[in-house]
Design a protein around this motif. Sequence first.
Motif, PDB file in Angstrom:
ATOM      1  N   TRP A 288       0.836  -1.207   0.000  1.00 45.80           N
ATOM      2  CA  TRP A 288       0.000   0.000   0.000  1.00 45.80           C
ATOM      3  C   TRP A 288       0.868   1.253   0.000  1.00 45.80           C
ATOM      4  O   TRP A 288       0.597   2.202  -0.738  1.00 45.80           O
ATOM      5  CB  TRP A 288      -0.911  -0.023   1.223  1.00 45.80           C
ATOM      6  N   ALA A 289       1.926   1.258   0.823  1.00 46.38           N
ATOM      7  CA  ALA A 289       2.805   2.426   0.910  1.00 46.38           C
ATOM      8  C   ALA A 289       3.516   2.693  -0.408  1.00 46.38           C
ATOM      9  O   ALA A 289       3.783   3.846  -0.757  1.00 46.38           O
ATOM     10  CB  ALA A 289       3.824   2.232   2.031  1.00 46.38           C
TER      11      ALA A 289
ATOM     12  N   SER B 179       2.241   2.085  -3.246  1.00 51.74           N
ATOM     13  CA  SER B 179       1.175   2.326  -4.233  1.00 51.74           C
ATOM     14  C   SER B 179       1.120   1.262  -5.325  1.00 51.74           C
ATOM     15  O   SER B 179       0.908   1.566  -6.488  1.00 51.74           O
ATOM     16  CB  SER B 179       1.331   3.720  -4.860  1.00 51.74           C
TER      17      SER B 179
ATOM     18  N   GLY C  80      -0.734  -2.016  -7.063  1.00 48.34           N
ATOM     19  CA  GLY C  80      -2.144  -2.316  -7.289  1.00 48.34           C
ATOM     20  C   GLY C  80      -2.650  -3.392  -6.342  1.00 48.34           C
ATOM     21  O   GLY C  80      -1.915  -3.943  -5.524  1.00 48.34           O
TER      22      GLY C  80
ATOM     23  N   GLY D  50      -0.734  -6.146  -3.984  1.00 48.36           N
ATOM     24  CA  GLY D  50      -0.976  -6.052  -2.546  1.00 48.36           C
ATOM     25  C   GLY D  50      -1.345  -7.393  -1.941  1.00 48.36           C
ATOM     26  O   GLY D  50      -0.856  -7.768  -0.879  1.00 48.36           O
TER      27      GLY D  50
END
Length: 94
Positions: free
Chosen positions: A52-53, A55, A57, A61
């Motif tokens: 998530w950090a 960014s 997809g 993730g």
Amino acid sequence: MQQEQCPFCKTIIPPGATVCSGCQAERHVGPGEDDLKMFGMVGGGAGGALAWALSFGLIYGVVALAIGAGIGGIICSSVNGEKVTWKRMQRTSN
């Protein structure tokens, strides 16, 4: 290996025995289920947070979460490999 005392009924258990003769508690060596769950959740959370950090997809993730959980399980097994626990199963009578 030295003698152990059953944590449930306090019977002395001879070396090499895997079942208590007093209450039939079973001896297990290695990480317990709770240990594996904890390390898996921490590793999976760390992998998901990293994805998530950065960014990535959704697909990446989920992959990072699964890899983190697997690494957490491996670390747990290496840290708790010789841990001894006793479990007494609830038995029902017929």
